[in-house]
Design a protein around this motif. Structure first.
Motif, short mmCIF file in Angstrom:
data_model
loop_
_atom_site.label_atom_id
_atom_site.label_comp_id
_atom_site.label_asym_id
_atom_site.label_seq_id
_atom_site.Cartn_x
_atom_site.Cartn_y
_atom_site.Cartn_z
N LEU A 57 0.12 2.05 8.32
CA LEU A 57 -0.79 0.73 8.91
C LEU A 57 -0.07 0.58 9.31
CD1 LEU A 57 -3.82 -0.38 8.53
CD2 LEU A 57 -3.14 -1.37 6.08
N SER A 58 0.88 0.08 8.79
CA SER A 58 2.44 -1.22 9.06
C SER A 58 2.59 -1.09 10.24
CB SER A 58 3.27 -1.60 8.45
OG SER A 58 4.24 -0.05 8.76
N LYS A 59 2.83 0.45 10.78
CA LYS A 59 2.55 0.69 12.43
C LYS A 59 1.50 0.18 13.77
CE LYS A 59 5.10 4.81 10.61
NZ LYS A 59 4.89 5.98 11.14
N LEU A 60 0.65 -0.31 12.68
CA LEU A 60 -0.87 -0.05 13.63
C LEU A 60 -1.39 -1.40 14.38
CD1 LEU A 60 -3.07 2.35 12.08
CD2 LEU A 60 -1.43 2.93 14.11
N SER A 61 0.26 -2.56 14.27
CA SER A 61 -0.64 -3.49 15.33
C SER A 61 0.52 -4.27 15.70
CB SER A 61 -0.97 -4.21 13.96
OG SER A 61 0.76 -5.15 13.41
N ASP A 62 -0.20 -4.31 17.27
CA ASP A 62 0.23 -4.95 18.08
C ASP A 62 1.27 -5.77 18.31
OD1 ASP A 62 -0.57 -2.84 20.03
OD2 ASP A 62 -1.85 -3.85 20.37
N SER A 63 1.09 -6.56 17.13
CA SER A 63 1.78 -7.93 17.08
C SER A 63 3.42 -7.53 15.33
CB SER A 63 1.64 -9.50 16.68
OG SER A 63 0.17 -9.05 15.66
N GLY A 64 2.51 -6.51 15.07
CA GLY A 64 3.50 -6.05 13.96
C GLY A 64 2.99 -7.36 12.16
N VAL A 65 2.47 -8.09 12.82
CA VAL A 65 1.69 -8.43 11.60
C VAL A 65 1.17 -7.41 10.40
CG1 VAL A 65 -0.64 -8.70 12.04
CG2 VAL A 65 0.42 -10.72 10.42
N TYR A 66 1.44 -6.25 10.51
CA TYR A 66 0.49 -5.74 9.59
C TYR A 66 2.12 -5.31 8.48
CZ TYR A 66 -4.08 -4.54 10.96
OH TYR A 66 -5.36 -5.01 11.22
N GLN A 67 2.92 -5.74 9.54
CA GLN A 67 4.67 -4.80 8.52
C GLN A 67 4.49 -5.96 7.30
OE1 GLN A 67 7.85 -5.70 10.85
NE2 GLN A 67 6.78 -3.66 12.26
N SER A 68 3.81 -7.14 7.51
CA SER A 68 3.37 -8.29 6.52
C SER A 68 2.84 -7.73 5.20
CB SER A 68 3.56 -9.96 6.94
OG SER A 68 1.85 -9.57 6.74
N LEU A 69 2.19 -6.69 5.32
CA LEU A 69 1.18 -6.66 4.06
C LEU A 69 2.04 -5.62 3.20
CD1 LEU A 69 -1.06 -4.36 6.65
CD2 LEU A 69 -1.61 -6.66 5.19
N SER A 70 1.94 -5.23 1.77
CA SER A 70 2.54 -4.86 0.35
C SER A 70 1.46 -4.57 -0.43
CB SER A 70 3.82 -5.46 0.52
OG SER A 70 2.95 -6.46 -0.28
N LEU A 71 1.93 -3.45 -1.16
CA LEU A 71 1.14 -2.48 -2.12
C LEU A 71 0.68 -3.60 -3.00
CD1 LEU A 71 -0.56 -0.47 -2.69
CD2 LEU A 71 1.29 0.70 -3.51
N HIS A 72 -0.44 -4.07 -3.77
CA HIS A 72 -0.44 -4.62 -4.79
C HIS A 72 -0.50 -3.73 -6.21
CE1 HIS A 72 -1.45 -8.39 -7.01
NE2 HIS A 72 -2.48 -8.26 -7.07
N GLU A 73 -1.55 -3.00 -5.42
CA GLU A 73 -2.39 -1.71 -7.02
C GLU A 73 -3.18 -1.07 -6.40
OE1 GLU A 73 -4.74 -3.34 -10.92
OE2 GLU A 73 -5.34 -4.45 -8.38
N VAL A 74 -3.32 0.35 -6.64
CA VAL A 74 -3.72 1.29 -6.26
C VAL A 74 -4.90 1.25 -7.30
CG1 VAL A 74 -3.96 3.81 -6.35
CG2 VAL A 74 -1.89 2.67 -5.38
N SER A 75 -6.12 0.28 -6.64
CA SER A 75 -7.14 0.62 -8.16
C SER A 75 -7.83 1.70 -8.46
CB SER A 75 -8.03 -0.48 -7.35
OG SER A 75 -8.27 -0.24 -6.20
N LYS A 76 -7.86 2.67 -7.21
CA LYS A 76 -8.40 3.72 -7.30
C LYS A 76 -8.09 5.50 -7.30
CE LYS A 76 -13.63 5.17 -7.69
NZ LYS A 76 -14.63 5.30 -6.77
N ALA A 77 -7.97 6.04 -7.44
CA ALA A 77 -7.39 7.45 -6.85
C ALA A 77 -8.31 8.94 -7.05
CB ALA A 77 -6.10 7.31 -7.10
N GLU A 78 -9.01 9.42 -5.94
CA GLU A 78 -9.33 10.81 -6.34
C GLU A 78 -8.91 11.63 -5.12
OE1 GLU A 78 -14.11 9.65 -7.11
OE2 GLU A 78 -13.35 9.08 -5.00
N GLU A 79 -8.78 12.99 -5.56
CA GLU A 79 -8.57 14.06 -4.37
C GLU A 79 -9.61 15.01 -4.97
OE1 GLU A 79 -5.31 15.59 -6.04
OE2 GLU A 79 -5.56 16.69 -8.13
N GLU A 80 -9.44 14.91 -3.24
CA GLU A 80 -10.53 16.80 -2.85
C GLU A 80 -10.05 17.45 -1.89
OE1 GLU A 80 -14.28 15.47 -1.34
OE2 GLU A 80 -12.70 14.62 0.71
N VAL A 81 -10.63 18.77 -2.12
CA VAL A 81 -9.89 19.88 -0.92
C VAL A 81 -11.44 19.59 0.07
CG1 VAL A 81 -9.70 22.58 -1.07
CG2 VAL A 81 -9.41 20.82 -2.90
#
Length: 161
Positions: A57-81
């Motif tokens: 995701l951090s690579k997807l902003s042209d300006s580079g502003v997404y590089q300011s994003l950091s992980l605060h918390e994983v609030s839900k996780a699931e897996e499926e095939v």
């Protein structure tokens, strides 16, 4: 109108095509809605998938502003095939001082997909982070200035040959 012969009621070609499409869609949806299994939000798998999604995701902003994003918390996780991928479905709380909402933490839903055959990973996000316009401009200016310095350095080195 062309009729197909069956032992039983006569079915028009148009109706047969409609039935085939419906059966195909039902099959696809039955497989696509595979069972989701909850996984521990602090597990290595959930954290690894979250970090992958954040890096991509951090690579997807042209300006580079997404590089300011950091992980605060994983609030839900699931897996499926899935049909073609092993999917990890995540709800991530991301931190940035530059969200347009003014909030420091916002939640985003993402899917990290690992192809079953070649194991190439990709991700999908339902809604991209909306960032503050002033922050986008500052990041853009920084990016332009960095590129300018890199270009000047390259020209300087070329001149010394």
């Amino acid at each position: 109108m062309k009729l197909l012969a069956f032992s039983g009621p006569t079915i028009h070609t148009k109706n047969m095509t409609t039935m085939n499409v419906c059966l195909l869609l039902l099959t696809i949806f039955a497989v696509a809605y595979a069972e989701r299994i909850a996984i521990n939000v602090n597990s290595a798998k959930a954290m690894k998938a979250a970090e992958f999604a954040l890096v991509e995701l951090s690579k997807l902003s042209d300006s580079g502003v997404y590089q300011s994003l950091s992980l605060h918390e994983v609030s839900k996780a699931e897996e499926e095939v899935g049909i073609f991928h092993y999917n990890t479905i995540l709800s991530l709380k991301l931190h940035s001082p530059f969200f347009k909402s003014g909030e420091e933490v916002e939640e985003f839903n993402m899917v990290v997909m690992e192809h079953k055959t070649d194991h190439v990973k990709s991700f999908a996000i339902d809604e991209f982070p909306v960032m503050d316009d002033d922050a986008i401009e500052k990041f853009w200016i920084q990016k332009v200035e960095l590129k300018r310095k890199q270009r000047e350095e390259a020209y300087r080195r070329l001149g010394k040959w």
